[in-house]
Write an enzyme that holds these catalytic residues in place. Sequence first.
Site, PDB file in Angstrom:
ATOM      1  N   HIS A 242       0.792  -1.106   0.148  1.00  9.61           N
ATOM      2  CA  HIS A 242       0.080  -0.082   0.011  1.00  9.61           C
ATOM      3  C   HIS A 242       0.909   1.226   0.068  1.00  9.61           C
ATOM      4  CE1 HIS A 242      -3.686  -2.055   1.657  1.00  9.61           C
ATOM      5  NE2 HIS A 242      -2.562  -2.845   2.306  1.00  9.61           N
TER       6      HIS A 242
ATOM      7  N   GLU B   4       2.375  -0.786   4.534  1.00 10.34           N
ATOM      8  CA  GLU B   4       2.387   0.434   3.962  1.00 10.34           C
ATOM      9  C   GLU B   4       3.278   1.238   3.643  1.00 10.34           C
ATOM     10  OE1 GLU B   4      -0.674   1.884   3.429  1.00 10.34           O
ATOM     11  OE2 GLU B   4      -2.123   0.854   4.841  1.00 10.34           O
TER      12      GLU B   4
ATOM     13  N   HIS C 188      -2.655  -3.129  -3.491  1.00 12.22           N
ATOM     14  CA  HIS C 188      -3.900  -2.899  -2.896  1.00 12.22           C
ATOM     15  C   HIS C 188      -4.694  -2.797  -4.006  1.00 12.22           C
ATOM     16  CE1 HIS C 188      -6.580  -1.064   0.414  1.00 12.22           C
ATOM     17  NE2 HIS C 188      -7.034  -2.149   0.101  1.00 12.22           N
TER      18      HIS C 188
ATOM     19  N   ASP D  15      -3.667   2.525  -4.660  1.00 15.42           N
ATOM     20  CA  ASP D  15      -2.119   2.350  -4.398  1.00 15.42           C
ATOM     21  C   ASP D  15      -1.597   0.949  -4.263  1.00 15.42           C
ATOM     22  OD1 ASP D  15      -4.237   1.473  -2.248  1.00 15.42           O
ATOM     23  OD2 ASP D  15      -2.527   1.432  -0.717  1.00 15.42           O
TER      24      ASP D  15
HETATM   25 ZN   LIG Z   1      -4.193   0.620   0.481  1.00 16.69          ZN
END
Ligand SMILES: [Zn+2]
Length: 187
Positions: A35, A117, A156, A166
């Site tokens: 992400h 992330e 994602h 993303d």
């Molecule tokens: Zn995401």
Amino acid sequence: MNIDPATGWCQQAQHCPSPNFNERPEAEISLLVIHNISLPPGQFNTGRVQQFFQNQLDTSAHPFFGAIAELRVSAHFLIERDGAVTQFVSCLQRAWHAGVSSFEGRETCNDFSIGIELEGTDFEPFTDAQYLALAQLTRQLQARYPAITPSRICGHSDIAPVRKTDPGPHFDWARYRASVAANEGEQ
Ligand SMILES: [Zn+2]
């Protein structure tokens, strides 16, 4: 980077426990989801992502925060622009990063995935330090959870294509995959 098999925590990462997790319905971890996030969007090294995943975002600090402060989300890991790795949820637990999602016909990807992330946006490149840390972390996760094969690492946007964009067009998948395969950054 080393994932403790008993606890699912990476000993070399900073630990910032999030309350946003629950039990996985099954044991096998077989998907890695990449992400991007930044809070406020486009601003880096603010500490706000950590606050967001801990349900401690100050809604008065930025207009955007009011729209998201009530969300209850998390990821297993955040890699900041300088390559610093923070862990929020044990790999053994189910973090809340994917939302409504599907991978190869299987829905609710949070059940069987790990979420990473990258601090960033859809509009600019990620840093060398992030690619290095991501490759190191990926190889440790694959070593601990071998069902995460190269074909089971995705974005994602791949598992929620209608809702999510993303990690975005600036994430260099070829560079990342080559780096993981080459054992670059071996520790
Ligand atoms: Zn995401």
